[in-house]
Every structure is written in C-alpha cells, then in structure tokens.
Design an enzyme around this catalytic site. Structure first.
Site: not given
Length: 682
Positions: A534, A619, A654
């Site tokens: 991320s 995501d 995610h």
C-alpha cells in the site's frame, strides 16, 4: 514465454502548465475486456515463469499452516452477562462466533459460523458484530467482493433467523440504542466509498425509510459511530488526518438530537472517553504534539471547560486510555517502546507494568468490563510468541491467559536473536531498525536480509512475532523493520516529519537504513531484499527508482505508485481524505513535490532489481490499475533482464485473500520469490 506488453494509447495530463504522458491510462477501464485480458496475461506469465517454484510454494504453505493451531480458540471475554468466544475449526478458513450465559460451563450458543456463511463465495469478510442491550439481536456486516462495502444484516439470536432487512453500502459497523430497536449505522458514498452518512434504522421499518441523522459534507473527513464503554452515550465521530470532531447522544434518547462535543478546528485532534460525570479527552490541544489528557464535565464539553490531567511531554507519546471503575490505564510510547501505566482514581496508586527488551510489542487486549480490577494486555517480541496477560491492578499479580502455540517440534525461542540498531540518516536523524534472525545465521554480510517498511499515516510497524516468518529465518534470512519517518514509532513529530512536503524523509530514511545494514555487515546489496504494501508499496516504488543498485529483489504489494494522477482524481475512493497526508496537487507546490517522487512518473531507463508486484482487482484503496500501469511502464523502460512479475488477485481487494489459509498461499508465493532469488529453496 515472452513478457506481456500492454498496448499504448497516447494520453496526456495537463496541470499547472505541466504535461505528463500516460500511455497506459486506458488500463483503468475496469469493464474493458482488453484490460481483463491483459491482467490475465500477466497472471499467466507469472505462473509460467514461477512454475519451477510451485512445489516449493506448496511446501512453504504446508509448513506455515502446520505451525498454526487449526482449532484455535480465543480468550473468553465477558460483556453484559455473556462470555464471548471466537474459535476456528480444523480445516476451516473462517471463524466461528459463540457465547455462553453467565458462566463458561453454560451451554454454548452458536452466533455465526462464517465457514457456512462463506460457502460458494470466492471472498468473504464479516465484521462489526453488534449485540443489542437485551442480548437478543445481532447486527453484522458482510462483504463478498473485497471492496469493503458491507451489507448490514440483523439476526434474531433467540430464533436463529435473519430479519428480512438489509442495509447496503455500509462500513459494516453499527451501534444499538438502549431501547433494543434503534440501530445507528454508517453508509458510504457510492462513488468515492467515503464513509459520509450516519443513518438510524428502527426495527420493523423499511430500510428505505431510514433517517439520515448526520451527513459529513467535508470531503476530507470520514465519519463513524460507536457507544462509550459506559454505554451511556452514542457517539458520532468525524475525522480527517489532522482534525477530529464528535457528537454525542444519550443512548436512552434514541430519537433525540446529537450535540456537538467540541466544534472542529483545523489541526486540533481529540478522542473522548466517558467516566462518571466527566469526559476524558486525549488531545493535541495547545500545541501538545505528543498529546495530553484533559477532562470536562458532561454538562459542558466545550473547549473552555477542558482541564488538564496529564500534561504534554516532548519525549513521550500518549497513545491510548482504558477507563475502569477504580483505575485508569494509559499506554505511552517512549523511544519507540510502549509502556503501560496504572493510575488509581483515588490517587493511592500509580505504577508501571514491567516490560523488558528492545524489540517487543505491548498493547491492551479486549477490556469491555467496567467494574473489574483485571486489565488484559498482549505482549510479544520478535523472538517470542504472543501472550495474552491478565494483570490484577490491586495485587499486581499477572496470569498468562493464553500463550501462542507454535506447532513445530523444532521451534525454540532461544534459537533466535533480536536487536535494535540505529541508522544515521543523511540529515543526521537517527532511524531505528528492529532485526530478528536465527542464531546460526552468519552476520558477516553473506546472509540474505529482508527489509520491511511502511512509513505513512502515523502507522507504527511494531516488532512483532510471526510464526509464518520462521520459514524465512530458518533458511538463513535476517528480517528487519525500518522505523522510518511517516510512522509514529518515535512519537508524533516522527510522523509529522514524514508527510506532505517532508515526504522525501520517508524514502531517504529507508535507503539510509539499507546502507547502514550493509555497512554493519548484516548483508550486502546482492543479498538485500525489500518489501512493503500500500503506502509501503509507494516506498518500494521510490527506492527502486532512486537506489536500484542497493537491492537484489523487491516485493511491492498493492502499491500506491501513481500518486499524482490518483490525487488529482476526486472520484477515486479515499482521494479527498488523503489531502492532509500527501497534499492537494491542485496546489502547484504540492503537485511538483508529488511528481518528484511518484514512482510511475519517475520510471527511467535503468536497471531495476527483480520485482514482484501484487494487486487486487477489487481493491478500493489502491486501484488495480496503479500497479498495472507501473509494471507496464517498467517493462517499457527498464534496461535489465531481471524478473518483473505482476500478479493480480481477480477475486480480492486491498487485504488480499479472505480465508486464513488462502492468505498463507499468498505469503508462500512471496516467500518463494525471495528464497528462489536467494538460492535458498531447500
């Protein structure tokens, strides 16, 4: 099999008199069959190129799975007359939630078997179980896509039946008023997925008629709802990166109007805890960068009534509070290490729970009971499995409620060592690095080392124990965490100096930590690997542009690498709420600064390390097209023959795969990539 090449369609971004060529912009067309085809080609290429590691991946998976207690059970906790337990069954991917009335010897009630609920679903996530005050109903959220949009449902715990109502597009969290029929919950914006609206649902009524009780209009804020530990107040919170605001309502007055606790002031953050006739307030008010504790009467919560309880300290971050009938517990961070203090309300006792070491993690566990002398907390270290401790605040006696079991007959904590060293960054700052290794691993530069980093949002990566990580350590890897600026490991100023127009400190810190590890002979560049996900994936994108010769291989998971384009697009989920972290590129100064580090915009003709890039099609935080575009540009410009893989999970978001074992399969893929490069596939 040759590497896929995404086609180029010329597209130019024009901002502030600047032009950016973006020939892979078309990859954001999620419904375009060509986009899906390209992602599938990349997946096929990855599978083909790593075919020689498939058996090893299976070996790693079985190894990691074999260390886990499959029929694990949580420590029971009591709430409102029931003991609640979460357990796993052998072979089950998902948890089973149960409870027993008053005593643990009572008959077990099955609340939810998530294994049954997940049948037929490629992805499943349940969250936010909220039990009504009379213990008869449970609200809960379910996401079957991985996009963190939850369908909120209600179950009758007496009959086992689901009520014929569903509230869609929620955060999954909800809270009951004291009347057992009024439920408050949070909805998300359908485009940006920003949590921006609090609704009130009354049992028996059509959800389409649910009342909007609060709308968060500021696009940089998210909102949520919860109940105080005292159960007296329902609280609506509105937060941005820099600012917070709360509204309160007596839980016995569900149709009443929420009252603003203290109006928002930009840059002023606070959190509230109710106790007796007062609220206690953890805040950075009056320049308290590392936060201080104040209190205010229930009857007057405005700023002018706040009184100081614990003053601000320059070298101590006041992190969290737990309030009990006779005690206040505070968690503080000093020099990177968590310390837990107990203060008796009547002033007759004030002391610290003894914790030892330099690479440990300690934090409060579930402490829902108010009238108790037992405080529960978690302790673990990089070499030591976690323990859930119960601490008697009267006698100071401790009991181990649960010790993490590592199902590996060869595992012995004494076989591993850990240490913390300090790297001197280029501006003179001292950056801590936590390391763990098998004691037989040479520390002469010949060993492979994996350096992990994140460094954003004030999120602290603590030096925790991982049984999964043993698969690296037992094969001679050293594992290290770089506690770079942008995290809060060394207090709030450590975070403030790694964001906005100081973001380069995060990237430079990581590179300087890598140089330090080489200089201290923990490893060499040909043995050095890096990983982050991320915002940590952004970190990986920058370091391979800036110092590619320093790393042999890098894993970038769901990486935020197309920073400028994403931050200019307010329709993308989370963008507006990120301005206080990264800046608003609508401002020319922030635009230029972001562009200086945005990995996609700074790919150049040079040699790059071996790269494994992971993405999730659904995501909601880092859209799949960011890593896809980045890999396409890397393929176009890189001058080496090193491996470059893009692996997209077509069924997840995610957080990756949802089941506990499927998540291990993804870890096995990552570890196989590293161990193959390091010639440690044994």
């Amino acid at each position: 099999m040759s590497a896929p090449r995404a086609k180029q369609i010329e597209f130019t971004h024009r901002n502030h008199g600047d032009e950016r060529s973006d020939p892979y912009y078309w990859l954001r067309e999620r419904e375009n069959p060509e986009v899906i085809s390209y992602l599938e080609q990349e997946n096929s290429f990855f599978k083909k190129q790593t075919g020689h590691t498939e058996e090893f991946q299976k070996q790693l998976f079985e190894e990691m799975k074999g260390r886990i207690v499959e029929d694990d059970t949580s420590v029971p906790y009591k709430r409102n007359g029931y003991w609640y337990v979460t357990r796993f069954v052998k072979g089950g991917q998902y948890p089973v939630y149960t409870r027993r009335k008053e005593v643990m010897e009572a008959e077990e009630e099955l609340l939810f078997d998530c294994n049954a609920l997940a049948e037929g679903e490629e992805f499943f996530d349940m969250k936010g179980i909220s039990i009504s005050p009379d213990n008869k109903l449970a609200a809960f959220g379910v996401d079957t896509l991985g996009r963190r949009e939850y369908a909120l449902k209600i179950k009758n715990l007496e009959t086992g039946e689901l009520l014929p109502v569903t509230m869609d597009r929620t955060t999954g969290s909800s809270v009951w008023a004291a009347d057992n029929r009024t439920l408050y919950y949070v909805r998300k914006d359908p485009v940006t997925l920003r949590a921006n609206a609090i609704y009130r649902h009354i049992l028996g009524e059509d959800p389409a008629k649910d009342v909007l009780v609060y709308q968060e209009e500021d696009e940089t804020f998210n909102t949520y709802v919860y109940k105080t530990k005292s159960r007296k107040y329902i609280v609506i919170g509105s937060v941005s990166t820099l600012t917070s605001e709360y509204r309160i309502l007596n839980a016995n007055d569900p149709l009443g109007e929420f009252k603003v606790f203290a109006p928002r002031q930009r840059g002023l953050e606070y959190a509230i805890y109710h106790y007796g006739a007062h609220f206690y307030v953890l805040t950075n008010k009056d320049g308290a960068t590392n936060f201080k504790l104040m209190k205010t009467p229930e009857s007057d919560t405005g700023y002018s009534a706040w009184e100081e309880v614990i003053p601000h300290r320059e070298d101590v971050l006041l992190e969290d509070m737990e309030l009990f009938k006779e005690y206040m517990v505070r968690s503080e961070r000093h020099n990177g290490l968590t310390r837990i203090f107990i203060d008796r309300w009547d002033g007759t006792a004030s002391y610290e729970i003894p914790l030892e070491g330099e690479t440990y993690v300690a934090y409060p566990y579930v402490n829902l009971e108010f009238n108790t002398r037992a405080f529960r907390y978690v302790f673990n270290a990089m070499t030591t499995p976690y323990r859930i401790m119960e601490f008697n605040m009267d006698t100071k006696e401790q009991t181990v409620l649960k010790q993490q079991e590592v199902l590996d007959p060869s595992f012995d904590p004494d076989n591993y060592g850990s240490t913390r060293i300090w790297a001197t960054a280029r501006d003179g700052s001292e950056v801590p690095i936590s390391l763990v290794y098998h004691k037989d691993t040479p520390r002469d530069g010949s060993s492979p080392l994996l350096l992990y980093g994140y460094g954003s949002y004030g999120s602290t990566t603590d030096p925790y124990f991982s049984s999964v990580r043993l698969s690296l350590l037992d094969r001679g890897f050293i594992f290290a965490i770089a506690h770079v600026r942008g995290g809060e490991y060394l207090g709030r100023p450590w975070y403030e100096s790694g964001k906005l127009l100081q973001k380069w400190n995060t990237f430079n810190d990581f590179i300087d930590c890598a140089h330090c590890l080489v200089a201290e002979k923990f490893t060499r560049p040909e043995n050095l690997y890096a990983a982050g996900g991320s915002a940590g994936g952004l970190l990986m994108g920058v370091i391979v542009n800036e110092a590619p010769e320093l790393f042999h291989g890098v894993i970038a998971a769901v990486p935020f690498v197309d920073v400028v384009t994403t931050m200019l697009d307010e329709s993308i989920p989370l963008t507006t709420g990120e301005y206080d972290e990264w800046g608003n590129p609508g401002d020319p100064e922030y635009y230029a600064y972001m562009k200086s580090y945005s990995p996609y915009d700074n790919v150049k003709k040079q040699a790059y390390p071996h790269l494994l890039v992971l993405a999730g099609l659904h995501d909601s935080q880092v859209q799949y097209w960011e890593p896809a575009k980045w890999v396409a540009r890397l393929r176009e410009l890189k001058t080496d023959s090193n491996r470059l893989y893009l692996h997209t999970n077509m069924d997840a978001g995610h957080g990756g795969a949802s089941g506990r074992f499927e998540a291990l399969r993804e870890t096995a893929i990552e570890y196989a990539f590293l161990l193959d490069l390091a010639n440690r596939m044994a």
